[in-house]
Design a protein around this motif. Structure first.
Motif, PDB file in Angstrom:
ATOM      1  N   CYS A  54       0.780  -1.299   0.037  1.00  0.00           N
ATOM      2  CA  CYS A  54       0.124  -0.112   0.071  1.00  0.00           C
ATOM      3  C   CYS A  54       0.759   1.308   0.054  1.00  0.00           C
ATOM      4  N   LYS A  55       2.163   1.497   0.574  1.00  0.00           N
ATOM      5  CA  LYS A  55       2.693   2.467   0.985  1.00  0.00           C
ATOM      6  C   LYS A  55       3.879   2.062  -0.356  1.00  0.00           C
ATOM      7  N   LYS A  56       4.799   1.623  -1.360  1.00  0.00           N
ATOM      8  CA  LYS A  56       4.083   1.717  -2.627  1.00  0.00           C
ATOM      9  C   LYS A  56       3.579   2.190  -3.807  1.00  0.00           C
ATOM     10  N   TYR A  57       2.482   1.823  -3.515  1.00  0.00           N
ATOM     11  CA  TYR A  57       1.037   2.560  -4.338  1.00  0.00           C
ATOM     12  C   TYR A  57       0.531   3.845  -4.246  1.00  0.00           C
ATOM     13  N   GLN A  58       0.696   3.900  -2.715  1.00  0.00           N
ATOM     14  CA  GLN A  58      -0.345   5.074  -2.380  1.00  0.00           C
ATOM     15  C   GLN A  58      -1.678   5.143  -2.067  1.00  0.00           C
ATOM     16  N   VAL A  59      -1.673   3.727  -1.126  1.00  0.00           N
ATOM     17  CA  VAL A  59      -3.173   3.149  -1.007  1.00  0.00           C
ATOM     18  C   VAL A  59      -3.423   4.069   0.918  1.00  0.00           C
ATOM     19  N   MET A  60      -4.384   4.443   0.994  1.00  0.00           N
ATOM     20  CA  MET A  60      -4.785   4.881   2.103  1.00  0.00           C
ATOM     21  C   MET A  60      -5.422   3.397   2.626  1.00  0.00           C
ATOM     22  N   ILE A  61      -5.211   3.035   3.414  1.00  0.00           N
ATOM     23  CA  ILE A  61      -5.523   1.758   4.699  1.00  0.00           C
ATOM     24  C   ILE A  61      -6.387   2.337   5.443  1.00  0.00           C
ATOM     25  N   ILE A  62      -7.751   2.005   5.742  1.00  0.00           N
ATOM     26  CA  ILE A  62      -8.579   2.428   6.656  1.00  0.00           C
ATOM     27  C   ILE A  62      -9.034   0.696   7.426  1.00  0.00           C
ATOM     28  N   SER A  63      -9.190   0.577   8.502  1.00  0.00           N
ATOM     29  CA  SER A  63      -8.795  -0.383   9.133  1.00  0.00           C
ATOM     30  C   SER A  63     -10.133  -1.086  10.555  1.00  0.00           C
ATOM     31  N   ASP A  64     -10.951  -1.702  10.274  1.00  0.00           N
ATOM     32  CA  ASP A  64     -12.044  -2.253  11.187  1.00  0.00           C
ATOM     33  C   ASP A  64     -10.936  -3.190  11.995  1.00  0.00           C
ATOM     34  N   GLU A  65     -10.922  -2.900  12.799  1.00  0.00           N
ATOM     35  CA  GLU A  65     -10.200  -3.412  14.368  1.00  0.00           C
ATOM     36  C   GLU A  65     -11.225  -3.964  15.328  1.00  0.00           C
ATOM     37  N   ILE A  66     -12.569  -4.099  15.748  1.00  0.00           N
ATOM     38  CA  ILE A  66     -13.725  -3.939  16.752  1.00  0.00           C
ATOM     39  C   ILE A  66     -13.380  -5.444  17.578  1.00  0.00           C
ATOM     40  N   HIS A  67     -13.329  -5.892  16.749  1.00  0.00           N
ATOM     41  CA  HIS A  67     -12.996  -7.629  17.120  1.00  0.00           C
ATOM     42  C   HIS A  67     -12.074  -8.586  17.718  1.00  0.00           C
ATOM     43  N   GLY A  68     -10.568  -6.774  17.628  1.00  0.00           N
ATOM     44  CA  GLY A  68      -8.925  -7.264  18.326  1.00  0.00           C
ATOM     45  C   GLY A  68      -8.903  -7.503  19.637  1.00  0.00           C
ATOM     46  N   ASP A  69     -10.237  -7.537  20.402  1.00  0.00           N
ATOM     47  CA  ASP A  69      -9.271  -7.381  21.606  1.00  0.00           C
ATOM     48  C   ASP A  69     -10.251  -8.408  22.432  1.00  0.00           C
ATOM     49  N   ILE A  70     -10.631  -9.467  21.327  1.00  0.00           N
ATOM     50  CA  ILE A  70     -10.841 -10.520  21.401  1.00  0.00           C
ATOM     51  C   ILE A  70     -10.548 -11.743  21.486  1.00  0.00           C
ATOM     52  N   LEU A  71      -9.594 -11.420  22.054  1.00  0.00           N
ATOM     53  CA  LEU A  71      -8.313 -13.138  21.129  1.00  0.00           C
ATOM     54  C   LEU A  71      -8.958 -14.553  21.970  1.00  0.00           C
ATOM     55  N   ILE A  72      -8.881 -15.320  21.465  1.00  0.00           N
ATOM     56  CA  ILE A  72      -9.111 -16.961  22.214  1.00  0.00           C
ATOM     57  C   ILE A  72      -7.639 -17.673  22.206  1.00  0.00           C
ATOM     58  N   SER A  73      -6.818 -17.271  21.467  1.00  0.00           N
ATOM     59  CA  SER A  73      -6.226 -18.341  20.926  1.00  0.00           C
ATOM     60  C   SER A  73      -4.952 -18.164  21.174  1.00  0.00           C
ATOM     61  N   ASP A  74      -3.256 -19.059  20.752  1.00  0.00           N
ATOM     62  CA  ASP A  74      -2.520 -18.126  21.609  1.00  0.00           C
ATOM     63  C   ASP A  74      -1.815 -17.516  20.294  1.00  0.00           C
ATOM     64  N   LYS A  75      -2.479 -16.944  19.577  1.00  0.00           N
ATOM     65  CA  LYS A  75      -1.802 -16.388  18.422  1.00  0.00           C
ATOM     66  C   LYS A  75      -2.344 -14.079  18.738  1.00  0.00           C
ATOM     67  N   LYS A  76      -1.267 -13.538  18.984  1.00  0.00           N
ATOM     68  CA  LYS A  76      -1.416 -12.252  19.316  1.00  0.00           C
ATOM     69  C   LYS A  76      -1.934 -11.541  18.392  1.00  0.00           C
ATOM     70  N   PHE A  77      -2.872 -10.599  18.896  1.00  0.00           N
ATOM     71  CA  PHE A  77      -3.319  -9.725  17.997  1.00  0.00           C
ATOM     72  C   PHE A  77      -2.777  -8.497  17.578  1.00  0.00           C
ATOM     73  N   VAL A  78      -2.083  -8.054  16.381  1.00  0.00           N
ATOM     74  CA  VAL A  78      -1.187  -7.144  15.344  1.00  0.00           C
ATOM     75  C   VAL A  78      -2.338  -5.873  15.382  1.00  0.00           C
ATOM     76  N   SER A  79      -1.891  -4.766  15.743  1.00  0.00           N
ATOM     77  CA  SER A  79      -3.061  -3.371  14.846  1.00  0.00           C
ATOM     78  C   SER A  79      -2.308  -3.121  14.182  1.00  0.00           C
ATOM     79  N   LEU A  80      -2.700  -2.345  13.018  1.00  0.00           N
ATOM     80  CA  LEU A  80      -1.537  -1.766  11.940  1.00  0.00           C
ATOM     81  C   LEU A  80      -1.417  -0.230  12.925  1.00  0.00           C
ATOM     82  N   ILE A  81      -1.871  -0.694  14.363  1.00  0.00           N
ATOM     83  CA  ILE A  81      -1.532   1.001  14.695  1.00  0.00           C
ATOM     84  C   ILE A  81      -0.236   0.904  14.473  1.00  0.00           C
ATOM     85  N   GLN A  82       0.808  -0.709  14.797  1.00  0.00           N
ATOM     86  CA  GLN A  82       2.568  -0.793  15.421  1.00  0.00           C
ATOM     87  C   GLN A  82       2.773  -0.812  13.748  1.00  0.00           C
ATOM     88  N   PHE A  83       2.063  -0.013  12.016  1.00  0.00           N
ATOM     89  CA  PHE A  83       3.201   0.436  11.335  1.00  0.00           C
ATOM     90  C   PHE A  83       2.354   2.199  11.034  1.00  0.00           C
TER      91      PHE A  83
END
Length: 391
Positions: free
Chosen positions: A195-224
């Motif tokens: 997206c950076k290469k082609y200058q594409v804006m990203i709008i990300s819906d992250e409303i389910h991010g808190d409800i982590l039920i597996s061993d995986k980590k939720f990675v927010s696009l805030i981290q980028f």
């Protein structure tokens, strides 16, 4: 003391879309009476009573009798900052946060502001309102790849789409709904770099991010944000604490120009969050952590039970990392919409049909497990028996 999620919250007669017979009858072509026994596992909200401590604070707030015009206080922003720091180990600044109305409404407003008449890409299957948002411009759809019951992004295909159609905005679902996947850092990094290469804006819906039920980590696009400044995250605790009826959310964005434009746009339209919604976001983030941790434990039990039952069939299950929804493929069903209607009429089990997720849905249903475990088990037994004999 653990919270009790096993009690059934009475939601009939109060306008709940999930439990009101007239709405169900219209949607599933059924003929239920209000007092009939049915098993609503479709709309994505929970059948659990709110945290008792939060409820007491809400009652005290309302009893003070002041619901007039207001300014959002610093304590609101501080509650979000603290939540993201403690739960997700992500640092955000106060000036990145803009209070807004509902999360999906915010997506509509953001696409109207930044992408009207522009080229907008969504990845399917995905939550149906994404396509409604994309139609403010020229909507393009790219299918996700299903490999061993896990959705993957074809980055070669994505680059072709971005380049060929000169995509301006990507509407992205993180975590994925309906699949429940928590995208990894590596996956998101590839996405952001393209997206950076082609200058594409990203709008990300992250409303389910808190409800982590597996061993995986939720990675927010805030981290980028430090890698690419054309990212806007829309989120809220509405799913986490079941307060969607308050239609209040927030966006998080580091880009000062984007934030100014969005603030000016909301002001021009005289759109703002409502006072109780703002208070409740602050309150659940500050006071609801034990309820939240107990909720995750109960949801894990419900999801595990549901998957164990479904695994006795030929159904293909996409095991969720986040949320309380399970995306399930029914191999022998040719018309999923008709199947869901027949299931509702014959068994009173109400599932979300795949066609509500735009494309790449045939044969799929989504099951909401955020309810009483006994009710859920009975519904799954009815569903499985009906599926096995369905012609």
């Amino acid at each position: 003391m653990k919270n009790d999620f096993g009690s059934i919250l009475e939601r009939r007669h109060n306008g709940s879309m999930k439990w009101e017979a007239p709405y169900i009858n219209k949607r599933f072509h059924t003929h239920f009476q209000t007092e009939d026994q049915f098993y609503p596992l479709f709309i994505a909200d929970m059948d659990f009573k709110m945290d008792e401590n939060v409820q007491k604070r809400l009652m005290k707030f309302v009893s003070e009798g002041d619901l007039g015009y207001f300014h959002v206080q610093d304590s609101f922003y501080e509650s979000i900052i603290q939540w993201y720091d403690e739960i997700h180990h992500i640092h955000i600044n106060k000036d990145w946060i803009i209070p807004s109305i509902g999360t999906i409404t915010s997506l509509h407003l953001l696409t109207d502001l930044f992408a009207r008449d522009q080229n907008i890409l969504i990845m399917t299957p995905v939550y149906g309102p994404f396509y409604n948002c994309a139609q403010i411009g020229h909507a393009y759809k790219m299918p996700l790849k299903n490999k061993n019951q896990e959705y993957l992004i074809d980055y070669d295909e994505l680059e072709k789409m971005l380049k060929l159609h000169q995509i301006d905005v990507l509407l992205f679902c993180n975590p994925h709904n309906p699949g429940g996947k928590a995208w990894s850092y590596e996956e998101l990094n590839q996405l952001v770099q393209l997206c950076k290469k082609y200058q594409v804006m990203i709008i990300s819906d992250e409303i389910h991010g808190d409800i982590l039920i597996s061993d995986k980590k939720f990675v927010s696009l805030i981290q980028f944000f430090d890698i690419y400044d054309q990212i806007i995250v829309s989120s809220s605790p509405n799913k986490t604490f079941n307060i969607s009826g308050l239609s209040t959310s927030f966006t998080i964005c580091k880009n000062e120009d984007f934030n100014k434009q969005f603030n000016d746009y909301l002001s021009k339209l005289h759109i703002g969050p409502q006072r109780i919604g703002i208070y409740m976001i602050e309150t659940v983030y500050n006071e609801g952590k034990q309820w939240y941790y107990d909720l995750l434990e109960y949801l894990r039990q419900n999801i595990n039970m549901t998957m164990e039952l479904l695994e006795t069939t030929d159904m293909k299950i996409m095991k969720p990392d986040t949320g309380y929804l399970i995306w399930v493929y029914l191999p022998k069903i040719a018309n999923i919409d008709q199947f869901v209607i027949d299931l509702a009429n014959e068994t009173h089990v109400l599932l979300e049909t795949g066609s509500r997720f735009i494309d790449n849905y045939e044969g799929w249903v989504r099951i909401n497990t955020a309810t009483n475990s006994d009710l859920l088990k009975e519904a799954m037994m009815r569903f499985i028996e009906f599926y096995k004999s369905y012609k």
